[in-house]
Motif scaffolding. Structure first.
Motif, mmCIF file in Angstrom:
data_model
loop_
_atom_site.group_PDB
_atom_site.id
_atom_site.type_symbol
_atom_site.label_atom_id
_atom_site.label_comp_id
_atom_site.label_asym_id
_atom_site.label_seq_id
_atom_site.Cartn_x
_atom_site.Cartn_y
_atom_site.Cartn_z
ATOM 1 N N GLN A 140 34.646 10.173 5.623
ATOM 2 C CA GLN A 140 35.790 10.823 4.980
ATOM 3 C C GLN A 140 35.491 11.108 3.509
ATOM 4 O O GLN A 140 35.871 12.143 2.971
ATOM 5 C CB GLN A 140 37.033 9.944 5.097
ATOM 6 C CG GLN A 140 37.707 10.107 6.443
ATOM 7 C CD GLN A 140 38.775 9.056 6.724
ATOM 8 O OE1 GLN A 140 38.992 8.165 5.903
ATOM 9 N NE2 GLN A 140 39.397 9.137 7.869
ATOM 10 N N MET A 185 32.522 1.634 14.198
ATOM 11 C CA MET A 185 32.558 0.922 12.903
ATOM 12 C C MET A 185 33.493 1.645 11.936
ATOM 13 O O MET A 185 33.306 2.807 11.617
ATOM 14 C CB MET A 185 31.136 0.812 12.333
ATOM 15 C CG MET A 185 31.053 -0.072 11.108
ATOM 16 S SD MET A 185 29.352 -0.478 10.669
ATOM 17 C CE MET A 185 28.699 1.147 10.242
ATOM 18 N N HIS A 186 34.480 0.935 11.489
ATOM 19 C CA HIS A 186 35.493 1.459 10.582
ATOM 20 C C HIS A 186 34.868 1.982 9.276
ATOM 21 O O HIS A 186 35.240 3.037 8.773
ATOM 22 C CB HIS A 186 36.477 0.314 10.310
ATOM 23 C CG HIS A 186 37.457 0.593 9.237
ATOM 24 N ND1 HIS A 186 38.335 1.648 9.282
ATOM 25 C CD2 HIS A 186 37.718 -0.061 8.080
ATOM 26 C CE1 HIS A 186 39.073 1.626 8.195
ATOM 27 N NE2 HIS A 186 38.731 0.614 7.460
ATOM 28 N N GLU A 187 33.914 1.239 8.737
ATOM 29 C CA GLU A 187 33.299 1.606 7.457
ATOM 30 C C GLU A 187 32.603 2.965 7.515
ATOM 31 O O GLU A 187 32.631 3.720 6.552
ATOM 32 C CB GLU A 187 32.297 0.524 7.015
ATOM 33 C CG GLU A 187 32.940 -0.730 6.471
ATOM 34 C CD GLU A 187 33.554 -1.619 7.551
ATOM 35 O OE1 GLU A 187 33.334 -1.353 8.753
ATOM 36 O OE2 GLU A 187 34.258 -2.583 7.194
ATOM 37 N N THR A 213 33.408 5.529 9.364
ATOM 38 C CA THR A 213 34.471 6.542 9.333
ATOM 39 C C THR A 213 34.944 6.757 7.893
ATOM 40 O O THR A 213 35.164 7.896 7.467
ATOM 41 C CB THR A 213 35.665 6.084 10.195
ATOM 42 O OG1 THR A 213 35.166 5.636 11.444
ATOM 43 C CG2 THR A 213 36.642 7.207 10.416
ATOM 44 N N VAL A 214 35.080 5.658 7.151
ATOM 45 C CA VAL A 214 35.532 5.747 5.760
ATOM 46 C C VAL A 214 34.519 6.537 4.931
ATOM 47 O O VAL A 214 34.883 7.449 4.178
ATOM 48 C CB VAL A 214 35.747 4.330 5.170
ATOM 49 C CG1 VAL A 214 35.943 4.395 3.662
ATOM 50 C CG2 VAL A 214 36.938 3.658 5.826
ATOM 51 N N GLY A 261 40.217 -4.236 3.589
ATOM 52 C CA GLY A 261 39.758 -4.284 4.977
ATOM 53 C C GLY A 261 38.354 -3.749 5.157
ATOM 54 O O GLY A 261 37.869 -3.634 6.275
ATOM 55 N N ILE A 262 37.709 -3.398 4.015
ATOM 56 C CA ILE A 262 36.341 -2.897 4.085
ATOM 57 C C ILE A 262 35.378 -4.081 3.951
ATOM 58 O O ILE A 262 35.473 -4.867 3.014
ATOM 59 C CB ILE A 262 36.070 -1.870 2.968
ATOM 60 C CG1 ILE A 262 36.908 -0.599 3.169
ATOM 61 C CG2 ILE A 262 34.576 -1.526 2.877
ATOM 62 C CD1 ILE A 262 36.511 0.232 4.370
#
Ligand SMILES: [Zn+2]
Length: 113
Positions: A9, A1-3, A5-6, A38-39
């Motif tokens: 960070q 899941m991209h979110e 990772t965000v 893109g979130i």
């Protein structure tokens, strides 16, 4: 899941800031997440409590600002608000635009103690 990772960070940046300033934790944090960044906010809200657990952000108040997607058409140079990433220019129908607002993904401010 991209979110996830965000958020991880963001936790890393907060951790480093708190360490550098010799503080203990983050009181509140304001993020800027543009509508075209893109979130996916549902996924973000799900990922946040998981990623901040046991970190300096665990009890921080979270505020999210969502700038609207504003684009300038590169064909007729009119400005317009995008509702979908692939919206054409409402004036001339062109798909070539420059997005000048709405893809933000950053920490706007953070208060630490
Ligand atoms: Zn146009």
């Amino acid at each position: 899941m991209h979110e996830l990772t965000v958020v991880q960070q963001i936790v890393k940046i907060a951790d480093e800031t708190v360490l550098k300033e010799q503080a203990r934790k983050v009181l509140n944090i304001t993020l800027e997440i543009g509508e075209c960044s893109g979130i996916e906010m549902g996924a973000f809200d799900f990922a946040w409590p998981i990623a901040v657990r046991d970190s300096v952000l665990e009890y921080a108040d979270l505020k999210v600002i969502r700038p609207k997607a504003r684009a300038e058409c590169q064909q007729c140079f009119s400005s317009f608000t995008k509702h979908q990433p692939y919206d054409p220019c409402p004036k001339c129908g062109s798909f070539i635009h420059h997005l000048y607002q709405g893809n933000e993904l950053k920490i706007k401010s953070m208060n630490i103690i």
